[in-house]
Write an enzyme that holds these catalytic residues in place. Structure first.
Site, PDB file in Angstrom:
ATOM      1  N   GLU A  32       1.047  -1.320  -0.087  1.00  8.25           N
ATOM      2  CA  GLU A  32       0.294   0.021   0.064  1.00  8.25           C
ATOM      3  C   GLU A  32       0.826   1.224  -0.061  1.00  8.25           C
ATOM      4  O   GLU A  32       1.649   1.340   0.668  1.00  8.25           O
ATOM      5  CB  GLU A  32      -0.954  -0.068   1.411  1.00  8.25           C
ATOM      6  CG  GLU A  32      -1.734   1.285   1.504  1.00  8.25           C
ATOM      7  CD  GLU A  32      -2.509   1.967   0.364  1.00  8.25           C
ATOM      8  OE1 GLU A  32      -3.393   0.866  -0.150  1.00  8.25           O
ATOM      9  OE2 GLU A  32      -2.392   3.194  -0.160  1.00  8.25           O
ATOM     10  N   GLY A  37      -6.635   0.894   4.106  1.00  4.41           N
ATOM     11  CA  GLY A  37      -8.002   1.301   4.248  1.00  4.41           C
ATOM     12  C   GLY A  37      -8.510   1.954   2.989  1.00  4.41           C
ATOM     13  O   GLY A  37      -9.923   2.019   2.730  1.00  4.41           O
ATOM     14  N   THR A  39      -9.848   4.265  -0.318  1.00  2.71           N
ATOM     15  CA  THR A  39     -10.765   5.357  -0.189  1.00  2.71           C
ATOM     16  C   THR A  39     -11.958   5.103   0.777  1.00  2.71           C
ATOM     17  O   THR A  39     -12.224   6.220   1.415  1.00  2.71           O
ATOM     18  CB  THR A  39     -11.305   5.395  -1.881  1.00  2.71           C
ATOM     19  OG1 THR A  39     -10.439   5.549  -2.774  1.00  2.71           O
ATOM     20  CG2 THR A  39     -12.578   6.506  -1.731  1.00  2.71           C
ATOM     21  N   ALA A 314     -17.735  -0.185  -1.970  1.00  2.00           N
ATOM     22  CA  ALA A 314     -16.870  -1.073  -1.316  1.00  2.00           C
ATOM     23  C   ALA A 314     -17.303  -2.352  -0.972  1.00  2.00           C
ATOM     24  O   ALA A 314     -16.363  -3.452  -0.934  1.00  2.00           O
ATOM     25  CB  ALA A 314     -16.619  -0.239   0.297  1.00  2.00           C
ATOM     26  N   HIS A 438     -43.000  -4.523  15.627  1.00  2.00           N
ATOM     27  CA  HIS A 438     -43.705  -3.435  15.619  1.00  2.00           C
ATOM     28  C   HIS A 438     -43.466  -2.513  16.956  1.00  2.00           C
ATOM     29  O   HIS A 438     -43.254  -2.888  17.914  1.00  2.00           O
ATOM     30  CB  HIS A 438     -45.238  -3.444  15.775  1.00  2.00           C
ATOM     31  CG  HIS A 438     -45.992  -2.063  15.715  1.00  2.00           C
ATOM     32  ND1 HIS A 438     -46.004  -1.345  14.819  1.00  2.00           N
ATOM     33  CD2 HIS A 438     -46.650  -1.485  16.796  1.00  2.00           C
ATOM     34  CE1 HIS A 438     -46.855  -0.252  15.106  1.00  2.00           C
ATOM     35  NE2 HIS A 438     -47.131  -0.411  16.370  1.00  2.00           N
TER      36      HIS A 438
END
Ligand code: NAD
Length: 467
Positions: A32, A37, A39, A314, A438
Site C-alpha cells: 500500500e 483502508g 478510499t 466498497a 412493531h
C-alpha cells in the site's frame, strides 16, 4: 521474498483479501502506497458517514423543539467535525492494521508495480526497492476522482471529493458540480451545516440512475431545505481569486461562491502500475478485464474493486476480494452480481437492490409493484421522518422478489431484508407471513409486500363491490 499471494492496494478490496488469505493460512504480502483502508476508510464511506452523523445532530438540535427539547443552536464547527472524523478513521485504520498483523500478513509501504505475472516491484518512500515474488497477484489499486476541463482543482477553492473531508472552515456558498451520489450526499450534509449549496448537474435530474420517483423525492426534500438544484447545466469554466471562485456556466451565467467541489465520477488507477506492460487486458473504458473468478487475462493475476469497475462500491470490492483470494489459493469461487444492494446517504436515505421498474418495463418482464409510504409508518412519524416510500417489485408469474427502491429514513438498514429475500428466492407472500417487529421501519417492507396483493393494512386500497 516469496509469497503465496501478493496484493497491490490496501482498500476494502485489498485488505479484505489479505485478511482472508491469512485466515486460510496463506503467506500473504500487501503493498500500500498510502494509508491502509483506501478510499472507503480515508476519503469515502467512513468520512462521509461521520459527516452524515454530524448533519443528523445539527438537524436534531434545530428540530428539537417539536420533540420537547429546548436547546439553542449556536452554529456549526466544521473543524471539530473533521477532528471527530479523523478519530473515527484513525481507529478503523488502526483496526485494519492489527487485523492484517494478527492474520500474519506482511504489509509493505510503497508503490507497487506489476513487473511480471508473479512479481511486484515495491518502491518505498525512501526510494529503496524490493522485489516481491508470489504464486498469485491480486490487483486492487482502486480509483480516484475525475476532473473536468475548465475547473482546475487547487485543493483550496476548488476541491475533489477526496479533499472535501479536510476543509475546516465552512464555506458560506458552496457549489457542487455533479448531482450524482457524492454530489447529493454532500449537498445534504453541507446544507445542514449551514452552507448555501448549489448543485450543478448536466443531466435532466439528480441521481439520474435511480428510479424517477426516488430522485424526485430526494430533490424535493433537498430543495425544501434550501439547496438549489440546477439540472441540464454545464460548467464552462471557473475563475479563482482571493475572495472566492466564480463558476461560469455554458450560456454565460456566472455563479460566485466560496468553494467548489467537483463530484463528477471516478476514474481507475491503472496507470504507472505495470498492468498493461505485464499483459493485463483493459476494456474499452479502461477497467481491468476479469472473468467471473476475478482472474485477469494473465493467469494467476486477479483484480478486484473499483479497478474492475463493475460497481464502485466498497462492499462489492470486498465480495470480489473474497472470490479472488479463494481462487488464488486453488479453490473455485465465482462472483455473482445478481443481487447487489447499495445506499445513498442523503436525508432521507436512498437504498436499492435488484431490478428497477424502468428496466423491467424495457425488458418486457411481467411484474407486480407493492408500494408503501413512510408517512403511514408509525415509527417514521415518531422519528419525525415521514418523507419517502418503498417500491417492491416482484415477478408477475413466479412471484419472486426482483428488486426494491426505497427512499426514507433507515433505508440503508432495511434494504438488507430485501437482499436476503432475493437471495432466498422469496416472494412477497413469504415476507407477508413473516412477523415483523412493531413499531419499526422494516414494517414498510411487510406493508409493501401486502400491497402487492392489494392487502396492505395501513393503506387505503380499492374495495371490491359486494354483489
Ligand atoms: P456519479 O457517477 O454518481 O455522479 C456524477 C454526476 O456528475 C452524474 O450525475 C453526472 O451526470 C454529473 N456530471 C458529470 N460531468 C458533469 C459536468 N461537467 N457538469 C455537471 N455535472 C456533471 O459519481 P460520484 O457521485 O462522483 O460518485 C463516484 C462513485 O462513487 C460512484 O460510482 C458512486 O456509486 C460511488 N459512491 C458510492 C457511495 C455510496 O454507496 N453511498 C457514496 C459515494 C460514492
Amino acid at each position: 521474498m516469496t509469497y503465496d499471494v501478493v496484493i497491490v492496494g490496501g482498500g476494502p478490496g485489498g485488505y479484505v483479501a489479505g485478511i482472508r488469505g491469512g485466515q486460510l493460512d496463506a503467506k500473504v504480502c500487501l503493498v500500500e502506497r498510502e494509508v491502509l483502508g483506501g478510499t472507503c476508510l480515508n476519503r469515502g464511506c467512513i468520512p462521509s458517514k461521520s459527516f452524515f452523523e454530524s448533519a443528523h445532530r445539527v438537524m436534531s438540535v434545530r428540530d428539537g423543539e417539536a420533540f420537547g427539547v429546548r436547546a439553542r443552536y449556536e452554529g456549526f464547527d466544521l473543524a471539530a467535525c473533521v477532528a471527530r472524523k479523523d478519530q473515527v478513521v484513525g481507529s478503523l485504520v488502526g483496526g485494519v492494521r492489527k487485523l492484517l498483523e494478527g492474520n500474519g500478513v506482511d504489509v509493505l509501504t510503497g508503490d507497487g508495480v506489476l513487473v511480471a505475472p508473479d512479481a511486484v516491484q515495491v518502491t518505498a518512500p525512501d526510494g529503496s526497492k524490493t522485489l516481491v515474488k508470489a504464486r498469485s497477484v491480486i490487483l486492487a489499486t482502486g480509483s480516484r476522482p475525475s476532473e473536468i476541463p475548465g475547473l482546475p482543482v487547487d485543493g483550496r477553492r476548488i476541491v475533489t471529493t477526496d479533499q472535501v473531508w479536510g476543509l475546516t472552515d465552512l464555506p458560506s456558498r458552496l457549489v457542487i458540480v455533479g448531482g450524482g451520489v457524492i454530489g447529493c450526499e454532500l449537498a445534504h450534509m453541507f446544507s445542514a451545516f449551514g452552507s448555501r449549496v448549489v448543485v450543478l448537474e448536466a443531466l435532466d435530474r439528480i441521481l439520474a440512475t435511480e428510479d424517477r420517483d426516488v430522485s424526485r423525492t430526494v430533490a424535493k426534500v433537498l430543495e425544501a431545505r434550501g439547496v438549489t438544484l440546477r439540472t441540464g447545466v454545464r460548467v464552462a469554466g471557473a475563475e479563482t481569486g482571493e475572495a472566492g471562485v466564480v463558476v461560469s456556466l455554458e450560456g454565460g451565467e456566472d455563479l460566485p461562491c466560496d468553494r467548489v467541489v467537483v463530484a463528477v465520477g471516478r476514474r481507475v488507477n491503472t496507470e504507472g502500475v505495470g498492468f498493461e506492460e505485464a499483459g493485463v487486458a483493459l476494456d474499452a473504458r479502461g477497467f481491468v478485464q476479469v472473468n467471473d473468478e476475478m482472474e485477469t487475462s494473465v493467469p494467476g493475476v486477479y483484480a478486484v474493486g473499483d479497478v474492475v469497475g463493475q460497481q464502485m462500491l466498497a462492499h462489492v470490492a470486498t465480495s470480489e476480494a473474497l472470490v479472488a483470494m479463494h481462487n488464488a489459493l486453488g479453490k473455485k469461487y465465482w462472483m455473482d452480481y445478481s443481487v447487489v444492494p447499495y445506499a445513498i446517504f442523503t436525508a432521507p436515505e436512498v437504498a436499492s437492490v435488484g431490478a428497477k421498474e424502468k428496466d423491467l418495463k424495457e425488458q418486457g418482464v411481467p411484474y407486480k409493484v407493492g408500494r408503501f409510504s413512510f408517512a403511514a409508518s408509525g415509527k417514521a412519524l415518531c422519528m419525525g421522518a415521514p418523507e419517502g416510500f418503498i417500491k417492491l417489485l416482484s415477478h408477475g408469474e413466479t412471484g419472486r422478489v426482483l428488486g426494491a427502491s426505497v427512499v426514507g429514513v433507515s433505508a440503508s438498514d432495511i434494504i438488507g431484508e430485501i437482499t436476503v429475500a432475493m437471495r432466498m428466492e422469496a416472494s412477497p407472500g413469504d415476507i407477508v407471513t413473516t412477523i415483523h417487529v412493531h413499531p419499526t421501519i422494516s414494517e414498510v417492507i411487510l406493508e409493501a409486500s401486502e400491497d402487492t396483493m392489494g392487502l396492505s393494512i395501513h393503506k387505503m386500497g380499492r374495495r371490491k363491490k359486494r354483489g
